[in-house]
Design an enzyme around this catalytic site. Structure first.
Site, PDB file in Angstrom:
ATOM      1  N   CYS A 188       0.467   4.911   6.982  1.00  0.00           N
ATOM      2  CA  CYS A 188      -0.143   4.700   8.307  1.00  0.00           C
ATOM      3  C   CYS A 188       0.877   4.005   9.227  1.00  0.00           C
ATOM      4  CB  CYS A 188      -1.406   3.849   8.170  1.00  0.00           C
ATOM      5  SG  CYS A 188      -2.498   4.446   6.865  1.00  0.00           S
TER       6      CYS A 188
ATOM      7  N   ARG B  65     -17.418  -2.782  18.464  1.00  0.00           N
ATOM      8  CA  ARG B  65     -16.684  -4.002  18.100  1.00  0.00           C
ATOM      9  C   ARG B  65     -15.337  -4.069  18.807  1.00  0.00           C
ATOM     10  NH1 ARG B  65     -17.354  -7.133  13.705  1.00  0.00           N
ATOM     11  NH2 ARG B  65     -18.793  -5.590  12.908  1.00  0.00           N
TER      12      ARG B  65
ATOM     13  N   CYS C  59       0.837  -1.210   0.000  1.00  0.00           N
ATOM     14  CA  CYS C  59       0.000   0.000   0.000  1.00  0.00           C
ATOM     15  C   CYS C  59       0.871   1.261   0.000  1.00  0.00           C
ATOM     16  CB  CYS C  59      -0.923  -0.010   1.215  1.00  0.00           C
ATOM     17  SG  CYS C  59      -2.023   1.410   1.275  1.00  0.00           S
TER      18      CYS C  59
ATOM     19  N   CYS D 109     -19.420  -6.609   4.086  1.00  0.00           N
ATOM     20  CA  CYS D 109     -18.716  -5.405   4.529  1.00  0.00           C
ATOM     21  C   CYS D 109     -17.443  -5.314   3.688  1.00  0.00           C
ATOM     22  CB  CYS D 109     -18.368  -5.535   6.012  1.00  0.00           C
ATOM     23  SG  CYS D 109     -17.351  -4.181   6.634  1.00  0.00           S
TER      24      CYS D 109
ATOM     25  N   CYS E 241     -16.291  -9.604   5.939  1.00  0.00           N
ATOM     26  CA  CYS E 241     -15.693  -8.297   5.661  1.00  0.00           C
ATOM     27  C   CYS E 241     -14.434  -8.455   4.804  1.00  0.00           C
ATOM     28  CB  CYS E 241     -15.362  -7.625   6.998  1.00  0.00           C
ATOM     29  SG  CYS E 241     -14.605  -6.018   6.779  1.00  0.00           S
TER      30      CYS E 241
ATOM     31  N   CYS F  19       0.600   0.267  10.310  1.00  0.00           N
ATOM     32  CA  CYS F  19       0.138  -0.770   9.374  1.00  0.00           C
ATOM     33  C   CYS F  19       1.253  -1.591   8.730  1.00  0.00           C
ATOM     34  CB  CYS F  19      -0.716  -0.138   8.278  1.00  0.00           C
ATOM     35  SG  CYS F  19      -1.471  -1.413   7.234  1.00  0.00           S
TER      36      CYS F  19
ATOM     37  N   CYS G 157     -19.271   1.688   9.229  1.00  0.00           N
ATOM     38  CA  CYS G 157     -18.464   1.022  10.256  1.00  0.00           C
ATOM     39  C   CYS G 157     -17.222   1.895  10.415  1.00  0.00           C
ATOM     40  CB  CYS G 157     -18.100  -0.391   9.796  1.00  0.00           C
ATOM     41  SG  CYS G 157     -16.932  -1.212  10.905  1.00  0.00           S
TER      42      CYS G 157
END
Ligand code: SAM
Ligand code: DTB
Ligand code: SF4
Length: 343
Positions: free
Chosen positions: A87, A290, A83, A158, A127, A90, A218
Site C-alpha cells: 500500500c 468519520r 507488513c 472494532c 479499535c 502506508c 466500517c
C-alpha cells in the site's frame, strides 16, 4: 356490444400497461435516489457552490442525527510494521524504509490497560489495528481474547486485521466484535496505482464476509493520494451503492510519511476535503462519517467545517496507529468551543 365491451377493455389494458411502466420507472427512480448514486451525480455534488453544499449536507445530517453529537473512538496498533503488502501510503509496509519499528503482537494486559485509559478519557469504541495482509489462525486466537475482554469492559469493539479467510469473521463475531474496519481506499480505477498486492475484489469479498457474520461494517478510504475529483466521487459511489452502506465511513486525509511512495504527493485543497465529507454525508445519510487521519495538520476551522458538512465521528487520542493525532486536551477544547458532546 362485444365491440363496445372490448374497446374499453383494450384501452384499459393499454392504460394499465403504461401505468405499470410509469410505476416501474417511478419505483426505479426511487431506488436510485434511495441507494443508487452515479459517479456523475456525486461529482455534481462536489461542484455545488460551497455554501449550498454545506446547507444540503447539514440538512441531511439534521434529519438523521443529533447535530452536535460526535462519536469518539480510540485506536491502538496491536501489531506494528513489517507488513507484506505494498500500500503506497502506508508506513507499516515492510518494503518501504520509514521510521516505524516493527513490533510483535501486544500482550493482552497491555491492550487492556490502553483500552481502560481510552474509556477513562471518554472513548465509546476501542479499535485494534494490526499490520497484517490477513491474520493467520494462530494470530487470530489472542486477538479474539482481546476483543472479548475489551467488550467486557463496556466498550464497543472494532478491529482492522486485513483480509479475512473463511470462518474468521464468524469467530470475531462470536468473540464480541461490533465493527470491522476494512477500507476500499479509493475508486476501483485508481486502486492499482496505489496497491498491487491485492485486488479491489479481495477487499469486497472480505466486506461481504463481515456483513454475513452480522458485524457492523466500517469502510472508507483515503483522499489526497493524487486521485482526481471523479475518483473521490467514485469511491463514495462504491460505498453508497452497497446493498447496505457501511455503518461507519472513515474519510482519511493522506498522512504523508517519508519513505512511502506517496510521500511528496501534491497536498489536497482543504475545501476539497470538506466537500468530500459533505458528499459522503449526502450519499450515506444514515452512516457515521468519520473525520479520520489528517486532523493533526488540519486547522480547527476546517475541522469545524467538516462537522457542519456532516462528520460525526473522530479518532481521539494522541496517536492513530503509527502517526500523530491531536492532543486529547486540544480536542476537548475544540469540542467545548463548538458545543459538541461526545457520544
Ligand atoms: N492492515 C490492515 C488493512 O490494511 O486493512 C489494517 C490496518 S491499515 C493501517 C488500516 C487503514 O489505515 C488502511 O486501510 C488505510 O486506509 C489507512 N491508512 C494507512 N496509512 C495511512 C496514511 N498514511 N494516511 C491515511 N490513512 C492511512
Ligand atoms: C481508518 O480508516 N483510519 C485509521 C483506522 N481506519 C484504522 C488508521 C489511520 C492510519 C494512519 C496512519 C498511521 O497512523 O499509521
Ligand atoms: Fe499492510 Fe494494512 Fe499498511 Fe497495507 S495498509 S501495508 S495491509 S498495514
Amino acid at each position: 356490444m362485444l365491440e363496445t365491451n372490448q374497446k374499453p377493455a383494450q384501452e384499459s389494458i393499454i392504460n394499465l400497461d403504461s401505468l405499470n411502466k410509469d410505476a416501474l420507472k417511478a419505483c426505479k427512480n426511487e431506488t436510485k435516489s434511495a441507494n443508487r448514486w452515479t459517479v456523475a451525480e456525486i461529482v455534481a455534488l462536489f461542484e455545488m457552490p460551497f455554501s449550498d453544499l454545506m446547507h444540503r449536507a447539514q440538512t441531511v445530517h439534521r434529519e438523521n442525527f443529533d447535530p452536535n453529537g460526535v462519536q469518539v473512538s480510540t485506536l491502538l496498533s496491536i501489531k506494528t510494521g513489517g507488513c507484506s503488502e505494498d500500500c503506497g501510503y502506508c508506513p507499516q509496509a515492510a518494503r518501504y524504509h520509514t521510521d516505524v519499528e516493527n513490533e510483535p503482537l501486544m500482550q493482552l494486559d497491555d491492550v487492556l490497560a490502553a483500552a481502560q485509559e481510552a474509556k477513562n478519557n471518554g472513548a465509546s469504541r476501542f479499535c485494534m489495528g494490526a499490520a497484517w495482509r490477513s491474520p493467520k489462525q494462530k494470530d487470530l486466537e489472542p486477538v479474539l481474547k482481546m476483543i472479548a475482554e475489551v467488550k467486557a469492559m463496556g466498550l464497543e469493539t472494532c478491529a482492522t486485521l486485513g483480509m479475512l479467510k473463511e470462518g474468521q469473521a464468524a469467530q470475531l463475531k462470536e468473540a464480541g466484535l461490533d465493527y470491522y474496519n476494512h477500507n476500499l481506499d479509493t475508486a476501483p480505477e485508481f486502486y492499482g496505482d496505489v496497491i498491487t498486492t491485492r485486488t479491489y475484489q479481495d477487499r469486497l469479498d472480505t466486506l461481504d464476509s463481515v456483513r454475513e457474520a452480522d458485524i457492523n461494517v466500517c469502510c472508507g478510504g483515503i483522499i489526497g493520494m493524487g486521485e482526481a475529483r471523479h475518483q473521490r466521487a467514485g469511491l463514495l459511489a462504491q460505498l453508497a451503492n452497497m446493498e447496505r452502506p457501511p455503518e461507519s465511513v472513515p474519510i482519511n486525509l493522506l498522512t504523508q510519511v517519508e519513505g512511502t511512495p506517496l510521500h511528496g504527493t501534491e497536498e489536497l485543497d482543504p475545501f476539497e476535503f470538506v466537500r468530500t465529507i459533505a458528499a459522503a454525508r449526502i450519499t450515506m445519510p444514515q452512516s457515521y462519517v468519520r473525520l479520520s487521519a489528517g486532523r493533526q495538520s488540519m486547522h480547527e476551522g476546517i475541522q469545524a467545517l467538516c462537522f457542519i458538512a456532516g462528520a460525526n465521528s473522530i479518532f481521539y487520542g494522541e496517536k492513530l496507529l503509527t502517526t500523530g493525532n491531536p492532543e486529547a486536551e486540544t480536542d476537548k477544547a475544540l469540542f467545548a468551543k463548538l458545543g459538541i458532546h461526545p457520544i
